[in-house]
Design a protein around this motif. Structure first.
Motif, PDB file in Angstrom:
ATOM      1  N   ASP A 271       5.348  -6.731   5.878  1.00 17.64           N
ATOM      2  CA  ASP A 271       4.651  -7.933   6.318  1.00 17.64           C
ATOM      3  C   ASP A 271       4.624  -8.919   5.165  1.00 17.64           C
ATOM      4  O   ASP A 271       4.327  -8.553   4.023  1.00 17.64           O
ATOM      5  CB  ASP A 271       3.218  -7.591   6.745  1.00 17.64           C
ATOM      6  CG  ASP A 271       3.210  -6.587   7.878  1.00 17.64           C
ATOM      7  OD1 ASP A 271       3.752  -6.896   8.942  1.00 17.64           O
ATOM      8  OD2 ASP A 271       2.693  -5.462   7.680  1.00 17.64           O
TER       9      ASP A 271
ATOM     10  N   ARG B  43       0.828  -1.219   0.000  1.00 16.29           N
ATOM     11  CA  ARG B  43       0.000   0.000   0.000  1.00 16.29           C
ATOM     12  C   ARG B  43       0.861   1.267   0.000  1.00 16.29           C
ATOM     13  O   ARG B  43       0.673   2.164  -0.823  1.00 16.29           O
ATOM     14  CB  ARG B  43      -0.877  -0.044   1.261  1.00 16.29           C
ATOM     15  CG  ARG B  43      -1.760   1.141   1.473  1.00 16.29           C
ATOM     16  CD  ARG B  43      -2.246   1.158   2.915  1.00 16.29           C
ATOM     17  NE  ARG B  43      -1.161   1.489   3.830  1.00 16.29           N
ATOM     18  CZ  ARG B  43      -1.028   1.003   5.065  1.00 16.29           C
ATOM     19  NH1 ARG B  43      -1.903   0.140   5.543  1.00 16.29           N
ATOM     20  NH2 ARG B  43      -0.015   1.370   5.819  1.00 16.29           N
TER      21      ARG B  43
ATOM     22  N   ARG C 165     -10.112 -11.866   4.901  1.00 18.84           N
ATOM     23  CA  ARG C 165      -9.978 -11.698   6.349  1.00 18.84           C
ATOM     24  C   ARG C 165      -9.246 -10.405   6.715  1.00 18.84           C
ATOM     25  O   ARG C 165      -9.173 -10.040   7.873  1.00 18.84           O
ATOM     26  CB  ARG C 165      -9.201 -12.879   6.965  1.00 18.84           C
ATOM     27  CG  ARG C 165      -9.783 -14.239   6.703  1.00 18.84           C
ATOM     28  CD  ARG C 165     -10.711 -14.741   7.796  1.00 18.84           C
ATOM     29  NE  ARG C 165     -10.258 -14.355   9.112  1.00 18.84           N
ATOM     30  CZ  ARG C 165     -10.800 -13.392   9.835  1.00 18.84           C
ATOM     31  NH1 ARG C 165     -11.820 -12.702   9.381  1.00 18.84           N
ATOM     32  NH2 ARG C 165     -10.335 -13.124  11.025  1.00 18.84           N
TER      33      ARG C 165
ATOM     34  N   LYS D  99      -3.171   9.082   8.500  1.00 20.75           N
ATOM     35  CA  LYS D  99      -1.813   8.803   8.037  1.00 20.75           C
ATOM     36  C   LYS D  99      -1.697   8.948   6.527  1.00 20.75           C
ATOM     37  O   LYS D  99      -0.730   9.503   6.016  1.00 20.75           O
ATOM     38  CB  LYS D  99      -1.422   7.372   8.465  1.00 20.75           C
ATOM     39  CG  LYS D  99      -0.102   6.888   7.872  1.00 20.75           C
ATOM     40  CD  LYS D  99       0.228   5.459   8.287  1.00 20.75           C
ATOM     41  CE  LYS D  99       1.240   4.881   7.295  1.00 20.75           C
ATOM     42  NZ  LYS D  99       2.002   3.765   7.795  1.00 20.75           N
TER      43      LYS D  99
END
Ligand code: ATP
Ligand code: MG
Length: 447
Positions: free
Chosen positions: A69, A57, A148, A206
């Motif tokens: 991650d 992102r 999820r 942010k």
């Protein structure tokens, strides 16, 4: 980037939307060496490996991710076999940490869906009565994993095998229109994990994005679910919300959505009733200063901000103890510090390493009022004098009155030569009435 997406975005969108390596700007140069090592090793070990979440992102947004991650179809045990420097952690989410000195790369296994009828899976997955997920260790496919995830912009996967970006929820389009949108039904998703309400706000500030109306709308009515979040997790969220350079914006937005009270019940009440009062002004000033320091790359002490947000409560409690319980000022001060700290711990679990400096800062507010020669030098030598003095400066800016004289005195005293310091000490006449915090006693004394 848009061309491909547009051509594929029809009413019956087939996911994932795939962006070839020349259709997006995620390049290996943007990834850390360690993140790349982990991705490659997983891949060579025969597993799928993707960069996911904030990493993808932020790069798409032209920003530099703060961490990377990684997600894979290897189970935690299989990951452990591949890496010597691997630690398995977590209960609610079982994760692998690949440790490179101080740098830790987090590797998760694709998460699957929860099916209530599978009694054998009960140990792996657990839900509270409010629908909150307490355990979430069912492994699944990449599409299930994407469903999820919380927001569409966080369900983007960069594959190390073909260097393509896989978009499972229209995240690229939402990045382009700068929209924070939950995947799935917002109410269900907030009930599963109320912290997503905080995350919506954090990403909006942010990334300078808007929260989609459907994602925004249920927040205030579901805010009470925050009461179920353990204080330790609240502290982690506090750190992310208040030490990321957008503290003031987050503070205001949390208040707007009635979420602030789950962090700081008293200041939240205060600003509801008196948004222009000194307590609110003081906290806002400290938040603004904190943001400025962080955005200039300077260090900040989390304790200073915490001490500030809770300070007005200490002051009002001191007043209660001295006026209603007739406690001597010093005792009232310590009792207030103690009580307010334990009260605060019930909302956010502040680690000891921050509690001690907070108490020092508060304690120094009292010490700084004492200008007898011996005490002055002792105060000056206090290891946290600087923080206590800075705190006093901001208080004086807001409160004015006696505090301005006191703050100026300390400013001059620090800059003065030893001779001038001696003169300042000699010419200072301690007056009992200086104890501003005890107006009733002063009145009594005058009678
Ligand atoms: P940043 O690291 O900049 O705070 P991030 O999106 O990477 O942002 P992390 O907390 O590092 O946030 O989480 C990594 C990814 O894990 C997220 O992008 C998201 O896909 C998923 N995730 C994290 N927390 C949740 C949650 N509470 N519910 C669902 N998915 C989550
Ligand atoms: Mg992250």
């Amino acid at each position: 980037m848009t061309k491909n997406a547009d051509s594929k975005q029809t009413q019956n969108q087939q996911f994932p939307i795939v962006f070839g390596r020349d259709e997006h700007n995620v390049s290996r140069n943007e990834l850390s060496e360690n993140a790349l090592k982990v991705l490659y090793r997983l891949n060579r070990g025969g597993y799928d490996a993707y960069l996911v979440g904030g990493g993808v992102r932020d790069i798409l947004l032209g920003q530099h991710p703060k961490d990377f991650d990684i997600v894979t179809n290897a189970t935690p045990e299989q990951i452990k076999k591949l890496f010597r420097n691997c630690r398995l952690i977590g209960r609610r989410f079982r994760l692998a940490h690949i440790v490179f000195g101080r740098d830790i790369i987090e590797v998760a296994t694709f998460r699957g869906h929860h099916k209530e009828d599978h009694s054998d899976k009960q140990k792996l997955s657990k839900q509270s009565e409010q629908g909150m997920l307490l355990r979430d260790n069912i492994y699944g496919s990449i599409d299930e994993d994407a469903e999820r995830r919380d927001f569409t912009i966080n369900a983007l996967y960069y594959s190390i095998k073909d260097f393509k970006v896989y978009d499972f929820a229209n995240g690229v389009a939402d990045i382009e229109s700068r929209t924070i949108r939950l995947i799935g039904d917002p109410e269900t998703r907030y009930r599963e994990d109320p912290v997503r309400m905080l995350r919506a706000i954090r990403f909006a500030t942010k990334l300078d994005m808007d929260i989609d109306p459907k994602t925004r709308e249920p927040i205030t009515s579901l805010a009470p679910l925050m009461a179920n979040i353990p204080p330790a997790r609240m502290f982690e969220e506090y750190m992310k919300l208040f030490l990321g350079g957008k503290a003031l914006e987050n503070f205001d937005m949390l208040a707007e959505y009635e979420l602030l009270q789950y962090f700081f019940p008293h200041i939240s009440e205060d600003i509801k009733h008196n948004s222009d009062g000194n307590a609110a002004k003081f906290v806002r000033t400290v938040l603004r200063n904190t943001d400025a320091r962080i955005n200039q790359g300077k260090r900040v002490t989390p304790a200073f901000l915490l001490a500030a947000v809770i300070w007005h409560r200490i002051e009002s409690q001191i007043q209660v103890f001295t006026e209603q319980h007739n406690m001597p000022y010093q005792d009232a001060f310590f009792t207030a510090m103690h009580e307010v700290m334990s009260e605060q711990q019930r909302c956010i679990a502040i680690p000891k390493r921050f509690q001690l400096p907070m108490k020092d800062i508060w304690f120094l507010q009292q010490k700084l009022e004492q200008r007898e020669p011996k005490k002055v030098f002792k105060t000056l030598e206090h290891p946290r004098f600087r923080a206590g003095y800075d705190f006093l400066l901001i208080r004086s800016e807001i409160e004015q009155g006696d505090l301005v004289e006191l703050a100026n005195w300390w400013t001059h005293f620090q800059e003065a030569t030893p001779d001038t310091q001696q003169q300042m000490l000699k010419s200072f006449r301690p007056t009992r009435q200086r104890r501003r915090r005890n107006p009733r006693k002063r009145k009594k004394a005058a009678e």
